[in-house]
Design a protein around this motif. Structure first.
Motif, PDB file in Angstrom:
ATOM      1  N   CYS A  86       0.849  -1.196   0.000  1.00 61.68           N
ATOM      2  CA  CYS A  86       0.000   0.000   0.000  1.00 61.68           C
ATOM      3  C   CYS A  86       0.884   1.245   0.000  1.00 61.68           C
ATOM      4  O   CYS A  86       1.710   1.424   0.893  1.00 61.68           O
ATOM      5  CB  CYS A  86      -0.922   0.001   1.211  1.00 61.68           C
ATOM      6  SG  CYS A  86      -2.136   1.335   1.174  1.00 61.68           S
ATOM      7  N   VAL A  87       0.713   2.074  -1.020  1.00 64.74           N
ATOM      8  CA  VAL A  87       1.502   3.297  -1.148  1.00 64.74           C
ATOM      9  C   VAL A  87       0.592   4.516  -1.066  1.00 64.74           C
ATOM     10  O   VAL A  87      -0.610   4.436  -1.312  1.00 64.74           O
ATOM     11  CB  VAL A  87       2.307   3.319  -2.475  1.00 64.74           C
ATOM     12  CG1 VAL A  87       3.331   2.206  -2.506  1.00 64.74           C
ATOM     13  CG2 VAL A  87       1.389   3.218  -3.676  1.00 64.74           C
ATOM     14  N   SER A  88       1.179   5.660  -0.718  1.00 63.61           N
ATOM     15  CA  SER A  88       0.433   6.911  -0.636  1.00 63.61           C
ATOM     16  C   SER A  88      -0.133   7.263  -2.007  1.00 63.61           C
ATOM     17  O   SER A  88       0.484   7.028  -3.036  1.00 63.61           O
ATOM     18  CB  SER A  88       1.336   8.048  -0.174  1.00 63.61           C
ATOM     19  OG  SER A  88       1.820   7.803   1.112  1.00 63.61           O
ATOM     20  N   SER A  89      -1.320   7.842  -1.979  1.00 61.07           N
ATOM     21  CA  SER A  89      -1.961   8.292  -3.218  1.00 61.07           C
ATOM     22  C   SER A  89      -2.932   9.406  -2.850  1.00 61.07           C
ATOM     23  O   SER A  89      -2.944   9.877  -1.716  1.00 61.07           O
ATOM     24  CB  SER A  89      -2.698   7.128  -3.897  1.00 61.07           C
ATOM     25  OG  SER A  89      -3.812   6.729  -3.120  1.00 61.07           O
ATOM     26  N   THR A  90      -3.767   9.788  -3.792  1.00 61.87           N
ATOM     27  CA  THR A  90      -4.763  10.820  -3.511  1.00 61.87           C
ATOM     28  C   THR A  90      -5.824  10.300  -2.546  1.00 61.87           C
ATOM     29  O   THR A  90      -6.461  11.073  -1.855  1.00 61.87           O
ATOM     30  CB  THR A  90      -5.438  11.297  -4.810  1.00 61.87           C
ATOM     31  OG1 THR A  90      -5.968  10.163  -5.496  1.00 61.87           O
ATOM     32  CG2 THR A  90      -4.446  12.024  -5.696  1.00 61.87           C
ATOM     33  N   ASP A  91      -5.994   8.982  -2.475  1.00 60.26           N
ATOM     34  CA  ASP A  91      -6.916   8.363  -1.527  1.00 60.26           C
ATOM     35  C   ASP A  91      -6.232   8.312  -0.161  1.00 60.26           C
ATOM     36  O   ASP A  91      -5.125   7.775  -0.046  1.00 60.26           O
ATOM     37  CB  ASP A  91      -7.256   6.950  -2.000  1.00 60.26           C
ATOM     38  CG  ASP A  91      -8.222   6.225  -1.080  1.00 60.26           C
ATOM     39  OD1 ASP A  91      -8.525   6.732   0.018  1.00 60.26           O
ATOM     40  OD2 ASP A  91      -8.678   5.136  -1.463  1.00 60.26           O
ATOM     41  N   PRO A  92      -6.856   8.864   0.882  1.00 62.23           N
ATOM     42  CA  PRO A  92      -6.218   8.857   2.201  1.00 62.23           C
ATOM     43  C   PRO A  92      -5.847   7.448   2.692  1.00 62.23           C
ATOM     44  O   PRO A  92      -4.912   7.288   3.457  1.00 62.23           O
ATOM     45  CB  PRO A  92      -7.263   9.490   3.122  1.00 62.23           C
ATOM     46  CG  PRO A  92      -8.162  10.263   2.222  1.00 62.23           C
ATOM     47  CD  PRO A  92      -8.142   9.557   0.891  1.00 62.23           C
TER      48      PRO A  92
ATOM     49  N   GLY B 119      -4.695   5.126   0.821  1.00 57.63           N
ATOM     50  CA  GLY B 119      -3.570   4.635   0.033  1.00 57.63           C
ATOM     51  C   GLY B 119      -4.039   3.850  -1.179  1.00 57.63           C
ATOM     52  O   GLY B 119      -5.237   3.694  -1.422  1.00 57.63           O
ATOM     53  N   HIS B 120      -3.081   3.355  -1.921  1.00 56.74           N
ATOM     54  CA  HIS B 120      -3.342   2.605  -3.149  1.00 56.74           C
ATOM     55  C   HIS B 120      -2.578   1.291  -3.071  1.00 56.74           C
ATOM     56  O   HIS B 120      -1.364   1.296  -2.828  1.00 56.74           O
ATOM     57  CB  HIS B 120      -2.890   3.434  -4.351  1.00 56.74           C
ATOM     58  CG  HIS B 120      -2.934   2.704  -5.643  1.00 56.74           C
ATOM     59  ND1 HIS B 120      -4.107   2.397  -6.275  1.00 56.74           N
ATOM     60  CD2 HIS B 120      -1.944   2.199  -6.414  1.00 56.74           C
ATOM     61  CE1 HIS B 120      -3.834   1.736  -7.395  1.00 56.74           C
ATOM     62  NE2 HIS B 120      -2.529   1.603  -7.490  1.00 56.74           N
TER      63      HIS B 120
ATOM     64  N   ILE C 182       6.686   6.710   0.933  1.00 55.06           N
ATOM     65  CA  ILE C 182       5.347   6.579   0.375  1.00 55.06           C
ATOM     66  C   ILE C 182       4.647   5.301   0.819  1.00 55.06           C
ATOM     67  O   ILE C 182       3.509   5.057   0.434  1.00 55.06           O
ATOM     68  CB  ILE C 182       5.370   6.648  -1.169  1.00 55.06           C
ATOM     69  CG1 ILE C 182       6.200   5.508  -1.757  1.00 55.06           C
ATOM     70  CG2 ILE C 182       5.847   8.009  -1.645  1.00 55.06           C
ATOM     71  CD1 ILE C 182       6.025   5.322  -3.256  1.00 55.06           C
TER      72      ILE C 182
ATOM     73  N   LYS D 242       2.393   3.239   2.817  1.00 56.01           N
ATOM     74  CA  LYS D 242       1.251   3.606   3.659  1.00 56.01           C
ATOM     75  C   LYS D 242       1.139   2.669   4.858  1.00 56.01           C
ATOM     76  O   LYS D 242       0.940   3.096   5.968  1.00 56.01           O
ATOM     77  CB  LYS D 242      -0.015   3.549   2.808  1.00 56.01           C
ATOM     78  CG  LYS D 242      -1.160   4.285   3.356  1.00 56.01           C
ATOM     79  CD  LYS D 242      -0.931   5.774   3.351  1.00 56.01           C
ATOM     80  CE  LYS D 242      -2.224   6.455   3.701  1.00 56.01           C
ATOM     81  NZ  LYS D 242      -2.082   7.767   4.212  1.00 56.01           N
ATOM     82  N   LYS D 243       1.252   1.378   4.598  1.00 53.20           N
ATOM     83  CA  LYS D 243       1.228   0.409   5.680  1.00 53.20           C
ATOM     84  C   LYS D 243       2.023  -0.799   5.230  1.00 53.20           C
ATOM     85  O   LYS D 243       2.007  -1.178   4.062  1.00 53.20           O
ATOM     86  CB  LYS D 243      -0.198   0.017   6.048  1.00 53.20           C
ATOM     87  CG  LYS D 243      -0.978  -0.591   4.895  1.00 53.20           C
ATOM     88  CD  LYS D 243      -2.395  -0.893   5.266  1.00 53.20           C
ATOM     89  CE  LYS D 243      -3.149  -1.382   4.029  1.00 53.20           C
ATOM     90  NZ  LYS D 243      -4.551  -1.509   4.242  1.00 53.20           N
TER      91      LYS D 243
END
Length: 100
Positions: A11-17, A19-20, A77, A79-80
């Motif tokens: 899971c990486v950072s994206s515009t979705d809080p 993640g992506h 980046i 996310k988790k």
């Protein structure tokens, strides 16, 4: 080309809080191809090489996932970071304490 899924998505950072999720090798390669050229340092190169080597059969998909996950963590980046399922203890595996 056949899909080469990751056992555990990254899971990486994206515009979705939230993640992506990068769920397979091709998604990881696409993500890396879109990474800004001026930010492609040695960690990027290692992840890209690992992913292309896995696609060509020189590394396992899991090795490529670990490299991609490391790239995401180092660049900030990630996310988790999910633990590998083989290392997660299930309730059935926990030692039961019986009364004395």
């Amino acid at each position: 080309m056949q899909k080469m899924p990751f056992f555990v998505p990254v899971c990486v950072s994206s515009t979705d809080p939230a993640g992506h999720d990068i769920e397979d090798l091709e998604q990881a390669l696409q993500f890396l191809r879109e990474w800004p050229a001026d930010r492609r340092g040695p960690v990027y190169q290692a992840a890209y090489k690992a992913c292309t080597a896995a696609r060509e059969g020189y590394l396992t998909v899991e090795e490529a996932r670990k490299s991609f996950s490391g790239f995401a963590r180092i660049t900030g980046i990630l996310k988790k970071d999910e633990p590998h399922p083989a290392f997660v203890s299930s309730p059935a595996r926990k030692r039961r304490h019986l009364p004395s």
